[in-house]
Design an enzyme around this catalytic site. Structure first.
Site, PDB file in Angstrom:
ATOM      1  N   GLU A   1      38.169  20.661 -29.982  1.00  0.00           N
ATOM      2  CA  GLU A   1      39.548  21.153 -30.141  1.00  0.00           C
ATOM      3  C   GLU A   1      40.540  19.998 -30.232  1.00  0.00           C
ATOM      4  O   GLU A   1      41.474  20.031 -31.040  1.00  0.00           O
ATOM      5  CB  GLU A   1      39.944  22.070 -28.970  1.00  0.00           C
ATOM      6  CG  GLU A   1      39.136  23.357 -28.877  1.00  0.00           C
ATOM      7  CD  GLU A   1      39.459  24.388 -29.965  1.00  0.00           C
ATOM      8  OE1 GLU A   1      40.383  24.171 -30.761  1.00  0.00           O
ATOM      9  OE2 GLU A   1      38.744  25.405 -30.011  1.00  0.00           O
TER      10      GLU A   1
ATOM     11  N   ARG B   1      42.678  19.482 -33.710  1.00  0.00           N
ATOM     12  CA  ARG B   1      44.127  19.752 -33.638  1.00  0.00           C
ATOM     13  C   ARG B   1      44.939  18.470 -33.474  1.00  0.00           C
ATOM     14  O   ARG B   1      45.922  18.256 -34.182  1.00  0.00           O
ATOM     15  CB  ARG B   1      44.428  20.708 -32.488  1.00  0.00           C
ATOM     16  CG  ARG B   1      43.669  22.021 -32.631  1.00  0.00           C
ATOM     17  CD  ARG B   1      44.177  23.075 -31.691  1.00  0.00           C
ATOM     18  NE  ARG B   1      43.165  24.095 -31.470  1.00  0.00           N
ATOM     19  CZ  ARG B   1      43.416  25.353 -31.140  1.00  0.00           C
ATOM     20  NH1 ARG B   1      44.655  25.759 -30.962  1.00  0.00           N
ATOM     21  NH2 ARG B   1      42.431  26.210 -30.945  1.00  0.00           N
TER      22      ARG B   1
ATOM     23  N   ASP C   1      30.261  27.868 -37.898  1.00  0.00           N
ATOM     24  CA  ASP C   1      31.192  27.804 -39.046  1.00  0.00           C
ATOM     25  C   ASP C   1      31.552  26.434 -39.636  1.00  0.00           C
ATOM     26  O   ASP C   1      31.107  26.073 -40.724  1.00  0.00           O
ATOM     27  CB  ASP C   1      32.480  28.607 -38.752  1.00  0.00           C
ATOM     28  CG  ASP C   1      33.129  28.321 -37.396  1.00  0.00           C
ATOM     29  OD1 ASP C   1      32.725  27.355 -36.735  1.00  0.00           O
ATOM     30  OD2 ASP C   1      34.058  29.067 -37.004  1.00  0.00           O
TER      31      ASP C   1
ATOM     32  N   GLU D   1      41.669  32.679 -41.110  1.00  0.00           N
ATOM     33  CA  GLU D   1      40.541  32.545 -42.062  1.00  0.00           C
ATOM     34  C   GLU D   1      40.647  33.421 -43.308  1.00  0.00           C
ATOM     35  O   GLU D   1      40.229  33.015 -44.401  1.00  0.00           O
ATOM     36  CB  GLU D   1      39.210  32.817 -41.358  1.00  0.00           C
ATOM     37  CG  GLU D   1      38.817  31.753 -40.328  1.00  0.00           C
ATOM     38  CD  GLU D   1      39.560  31.860 -39.012  1.00  0.00           C
ATOM     39  OE1 GLU D   1      40.155  32.934 -38.761  1.00  0.00           O
ATOM     40  OE2 GLU D   1      39.562  30.875 -38.242  1.00  0.00           O
TER      41      GLU D   1
END
Ligand code: DMJ
Length: 456
Positions: free
Chosen positions: A83, A87, A216, A350
């Protein structure tokens, strides 16, 4: 419109939660997620490039000043390596490349250095969690026998290649190239990559495979590593197209109603469920169509279009016209959530992301229409006085708000909407690749190196 939406999201964050990670738009106060430990300002760093692209100059300046004065990584904090990378490192890198402001480059490299101890495992596959003060890492307690997660350690590549490029220090790129090496040595069941890999033994954990959560963006980064290298990274290219081949054979199915979906695979058995997260794959297939081997370009575009249509159906079959976290194709339903705990929508990007890629790559106007439907639904159900909130049940007629304005709403959802309704020459795909948090990173063109050589 997305500009107005961004202003509403940003102004309220600024008013009620400035400097904190995220905004609680109903209770009008800050929201701290433990994913970032004590690192503060997630919304500011995630939103920098969106502010820049939307030409919100005043806001960008305030955000930059906050980063200069307050963004501090010398904290005793256990963070999620994934994360923080997508980010914070991603957000800082994009802000640097767009604005040229040195402070962003400096902070990105400084943070990258803080993440390096995560790779101190017997295999070099990084830990999921890292205390950035002590340098001690560990994995999520729930992850299959102490495993690291494919989508986490597989989603560092783009940022780390740029960190080496910008710092002149090869260590970052070496760390992510080693991850590939470990993966290439392993046998893959049916050519698929399990979601769990033990960083000590170098063996797979449970044989669960997903193109949604836990898997993913690993696949996304194989393709984008190749694109970002100006199509020189042949290894990334091969790994991507081989993986897509296995996904097509073992995971992609068509429902009796004619909807193409991507199922989950558990030790050889299919679970006929598709996550909202999985919907990014429509855009990925279309983006990768151009390089597809054996004249399969049209086929990859078509696959992207079918996934986009399925994900649009998952929105259209709810009462709020916003998609659920996961939808199923069994027990007589198609593209509908059946479990109460899968009916929420948390402002995820998405589906809009896939519309944006499909629009750019086909110019079929239906993608803009579908994007517009999403805008209307967001305005109607998620917009509140104090910002934008997620929804607990998209099948209900009455909103129950979750009271979180996710930082990815500003970095991804609103940016992809803005791009969907902009000209193709804004951040053109020949020159920019989006990291998994929608932070644009420049393609490293083959002759860039020479130019630098010549300048020296
Ligand atoms: C974002 O942080 C990224 O898009 C990530 O790849 C998946 N989860 C969220 C958005 O849903």
């Amino acid at each position: 419109v997305s500009l107005q939406m961004m202003k509403h999201a940003w102004d309220n964050y600024k008013r009620y939660a400035w400097g904190l990670n995220e905004l609680k738009p109903i209770s009008k106060q800050g929201h701290s997620s433990n994913l970032f430990g004590n690192i503060q300002g997630a919304t500011i760093v995630d939103a920098l490039d969106t502010l820049y692209i939307m030409e919100m100059k005043e806001e960008f300046k305030e955000a930059k000043e906050w980063v200069e004065k307050n963004l501090d990584f010398n904290v005793n904090a256990e963070i999620s390596v994934f994360e923080v990378n997508i980010r914070f490192v991603g957000g800082l890198l994009s802000a640097y490349y767009l604005s040229g402001e040195e402070v962003f480059r400096k902070k990105a490299v400084e943070l990258g250095e803080k993440l390096l101890p995560a790779f101190s495992t017997p295999t070099g596959i990084p830990w999921a969690l890292l205390n950035i003060k002590s340098g001690i890492g560990r994995n999520w307690p729930w992850a299959s026998g102490g495993s690291s997660i494919l989508a986490e350690f597989g989603t560092l590549h783009l940022e780390f290649v740029h960190l080496s490029h910008l710092s002149g220090n090869p260590v970052f790129a070496e760390k992510v190239m080693n991850i590939r090496k470990v993966l290439n040595r392993l046998d893959k069941p049916e050519g698929l990559y399990p979601n769990y890999l033990n960083p000590s033994s170098g063996q797979w954990g449970q044989h669960h495979v997903s193109i949604g959560g836990l898997g993913d963006s690993f696949y996304e980064y194989l393709l984008k590593a190749w694109l970002m290298s100006d199509k020189t990274d042949e290894e990334g290219k091969k790994m991507y197209y081989d993986a897509v081949q296995a996904i097509q054979t073992h995971l992609i199915r068509k429902s009796s109603g004619g909807l193409t979906y991507i199922a989950e695979w558990k030790g050889g058995l299919l679970e006929h469920k598709m996550g909202h997260l999985t919907c990014f794959a429509g855009g990925m297939f279309a983006l990768g169509a151009d390089g597809a081997p054996n004249d399969k370009t049209g086929h990859h575009i078509e696959l992207g279009a079918e996934i986009a249509r399925t994900c649009h159906e998952s929105y259209d079959r709810t009462s709020m016209k916003l998609g659920p976290e996961a939808f199923r194709f069994d027990g007589g339903v198609e593209a509908i959530a059946t479990r109460q705990n899968e009916k929420y929508y948390i402002l995820r990007p998405e589906v809009i992301e896939t519309y944006m890629y499909m629009w750019r790559l086909t110019h079929d106007p239906k993608y803009r229409q579908w994007g517009w439907e999403a805008v209307e639904a967001l305005e109607k159900h998620c917009r509140v006085d104090g910002g934008y909130s997620g929804i607990r049940d998209v099948y209900n007629n009455h909103e129950s708000h979750d009271d979180v304005q996710q930082s990815f709403f500003l970095s991804e959802t609103l940016k992809y909407l803005y791009l969907l309704f902009s000209e193709d020459d804004l951040l053109p795909f020949e020159h920019w690749v989006f990291n998994t948090e929608a932070h644009p990173l420049p393609v490293l063109h083959k002759d860039d190196g020479n130019k630098e050589e010549n300048q020296k």
